[in-house]
Design a protein around this motif. Structure first.
Motif, PDB file in Angstrom:
ATOM      1  N   ILE A  34      30.106  10.886 -40.226  1.00  0.00           N
ATOM      2  CA  ILE A  34      29.720  11.216 -38.856  1.00  0.00           C
ATOM      3  C   ILE A  34      28.768  12.417 -38.799  1.00  0.00           C
ATOM      4  N   ASN A  35      28.721  13.230 -39.861  1.00  0.00           N
ATOM      5  CA  ASN A  35      27.770  14.342 -39.894  1.00  0.00           C
ATOM      6  C   ASN A  35      26.364  13.843 -40.216  1.00  0.00           C
ATOM      7  N   GLN A  36      26.293  12.876 -41.093  1.00  0.00           N
ATOM      8  CA  GLN A  36      24.992  12.344 -41.507  1.00  0.00           C
ATOM      9  C   GLN A  36      24.416  11.374 -40.481  1.00  0.00           C
ATOM     10  N   ASP A  37      25.274  10.703 -39.742  1.00  0.00           N
ATOM     11  CA  ASP A  37      24.807   9.742 -38.746  1.00  0.00           C
ATOM     12  C   ASP A  37      25.680   9.834 -37.498  1.00  0.00           C
ATOM     13  N   PRO A  38      25.279  10.648 -36.523  1.00  0.00           N
ATOM     14  CA  PRO A  38      26.099  10.902 -35.331  1.00  0.00           C
ATOM     15  C   PRO A  38      26.440   9.665 -34.501  1.00  0.00           C
ATOM     16  N   LYS A  39      25.725   8.561 -34.694  1.00  0.00           N
ATOM     17  CA  LYS A  39      26.075   7.350 -33.922  1.00  0.00           C
ATOM     18  C   LYS A  39      27.491   6.891 -34.270  1.00  0.00           C
ATOM     19  N   TYR A  40      27.937   7.173 -35.486  1.00  0.00           N
ATOM     20  CA  TYR A  40      29.304   6.803 -35.868  1.00  0.00           C
ATOM     21  C   TYR A  40      30.324   7.614 -35.077  1.00  0.00           C
ATOM     22  N   LEU A  41      30.008   8.875 -34.812  1.00  0.00           N
ATOM     23  CA  LEU A  41      30.897   9.711 -34.008  1.00  0.00           C
ATOM     24  C   LEU A  41      31.024   9.125 -32.602  1.00  0.00           C
ATOM     25  N   GLN A  47      36.129   4.440 -29.025  1.00  0.00           N
ATOM     26  CA  GLN A  47      37.355   3.719 -29.374  1.00  0.00           C
ATOM     27  C   GLN A  47      38.592   4.605 -29.223  1.00  0.00           C
ATOM     28  N   GLY A  48      38.403   5.867 -28.825  1.00  0.00           N
ATOM     29  CA  GLY A  48      39.525   6.757 -28.567  1.00  0.00           C
ATOM     30  C   GLY A  48      39.987   7.592 -29.743  1.00  0.00           C
ATOM     31  N   PHE A  49      39.251   7.567 -30.847  1.00  0.00           N
ATOM     32  CA  PHE A  49      39.635   8.368 -32.013  1.00  0.00           C
ATOM     33  C   PHE A  49      39.145   9.799 -31.847  1.00  0.00           C
ATOM     34  N   LYS A  50      39.946  10.747 -32.357  1.00  0.00           N
ATOM     35  CA  LYS A  50      39.596  12.159 -32.225  1.00  0.00           C
ATOM     36  C   LYS A  50      39.542  12.891 -33.553  1.00  0.00           C
ATOM     37  N   SER A  51      39.844  12.191 -34.648  1.00  0.00           N
ATOM     38  CA  SER A  51      39.815  12.844 -35.951  1.00  0.00           C
ATOM     39  C   SER A  51      39.458  11.833 -37.025  1.00  0.00           C
ATOM     40  N   VAL A  52      39.083  12.337 -38.182  1.00  0.00           N
ATOM     41  CA  VAL A  52      38.802  11.507 -39.350  1.00  0.00           C
ATOM     42  C   VAL A  52      39.661  12.013 -40.488  1.00  0.00           C
ATOM     43  N   PRO A  53      39.886  11.292 -41.541  1.00  0.00           N
ATOM     44  CA  PRO A  53      39.297   9.994 -41.837  1.00  0.00           C
ATOM     45  C   PRO A  53      39.960   8.866 -41.051  1.00  0.00           C
ATOM     46  N   ILE A  54      39.189   7.821 -40.888  1.00  0.00           N
ATOM     47  CA  ILE A  54      39.703   6.585 -40.308  1.00  0.00           C
ATOM     48  C   ILE A  54      39.301   5.471 -41.250  1.00  0.00           C
ATOM     49  N   VAL A  55      40.291   4.711 -41.684  1.00  0.00           N
ATOM     50  CA  VAL A  55      40.046   3.581 -42.576  1.00  0.00           C
ATOM     51  C   VAL A  55      40.269   2.304 -41.777  1.00  0.00           C
ATOM     52  N   MET A  56      39.249   1.463 -41.765  1.00  0.00           N
ATOM     53  CA  MET A  56      39.347   0.194 -41.055  1.00  0.00           C
ATOM     54  C   MET A  56      39.091  -0.946 -42.029  1.00  0.00           C
ATOM     55  N   GLN A  57      39.875  -2.005 -41.861  1.00  0.00           N
ATOM     56  CA  GLN A  57      39.666  -3.197 -42.674  1.00  0.00           C
ATOM     57  C   GLN A  57      39.941  -4.420 -41.827  1.00  0.00           C
ATOM     58  N   ASP A  58      38.920  -5.245 -41.662  1.00  0.00           N
ATOM     59  CA  ASP A  58      39.012  -6.499 -40.921  1.00  0.00           C
ATOM     60  C   ASP A  58      39.850  -6.334 -39.659  1.00  0.00           C
ATOM     61  N   ASN A  59      40.901  -7.110 -39.515  1.00  0.00           N
ATOM     62  CA  ASN A  59      41.706  -7.087 -38.298  1.00  0.00           C
ATOM     63  C   ASN A  59      42.962  -6.227 -38.422  1.00  0.00           C
ATOM     64  N   ASN A  60      43.089  -5.466 -39.507  1.00  0.00           N
ATOM     65  CA  ASN A  60      44.254  -4.598 -39.676  1.00  0.00           C
ATOM     66  C   ASN A  60      44.149  -3.379 -38.768  1.00  0.00           C
ATOM     67  N   ALA A  61      45.279  -2.798 -38.440  1.00  0.00           N
ATOM     68  CA  ALA A  61      45.290  -1.581 -37.630  1.00  0.00           C
ATOM     69  C   ALA A  61      44.603  -0.454 -38.399  1.00  0.00           C
ATOM     70  N   PRO A  62      43.811   0.367 -37.719  1.00  0.00           N
ATOM     71  CA  PRO A  62      43.144   1.489 -38.395  1.00  0.00           C
ATOM     72  C   PRO A  62      44.159   2.480 -38.970  1.00  0.00           C
ATOM     73  N   ILE A  63      43.795   3.078 -40.088  1.00  0.00           N
ATOM     74  CA  ILE A  63      44.616   4.119 -40.711  1.00  0.00           C
ATOM     75  C   ILE A  63      43.934   5.445 -40.412  1.00  0.00           C
ATOM     76  N   VAL A  64      44.624   6.319 -39.706  1.00  0.00           N
ATOM     77  CA  VAL A  64      44.058   7.604 -39.311  1.00  0.00           C
ATOM     78  C   VAL A  64      44.687   8.706 -40.159  1.00  0.00           C
ATOM     79  N   GLY A  65      43.834   9.521 -40.784  1.00  0.00           N
ATOM     80  CA  GLY A  65      44.315  10.585 -41.645  1.00  0.00           C
ATOM     81  C   GLY A  65      44.546  10.080 -43.063  1.00  0.00           C
TER      82      GLY A  65
END
Length: 76
Positions: A34-41, A47-65
């Motif tokens: 998100i520092n290199q490309d602010p569009k990701y921020l 999507q309501g996220f307020k912190s990173v890391p966020i791991v996303m895979q296909d249709n699985n629930a995101p993993i935050v932290g």
């Protein structure tokens, strides 16, 4: 194992630990800094996220932290 995306930022220890965990378990992922490309921020905020890391895979629930317990499920 496909379509794993890790949203991260510079100087983030949890981000570094998450990426290291995935690399050590041979999980290929695309990093979106998100520092290199602010569009990701903007995308994460919409999507309501307020912190990173966020791991996303296909249709699985995101993993935050850095969550080794949840990341192990990706390793499967």
């Amino acid at each position: 194992m496909n379509n794993v995306i890790v949203y991260s930022k510079n100087n983030c220890m949890q981000c570094k630990m998450t990426k290291r965990f995935l690399k050590e378990h041979n999980v290929n992922f695309e990093e979106r800094n998100i520092n290199q490309d602010p569009k990701y921020l903007d995308t994460l905020k919409q999507q309501g996220f307020k912190s990173v890391p966020i791991v996303m895979q296909d249709n699985n629930a995101p993993i935050v932290g850095f969550r080794p317990d949840s990341l192990k499920e990706l390793v499967g």
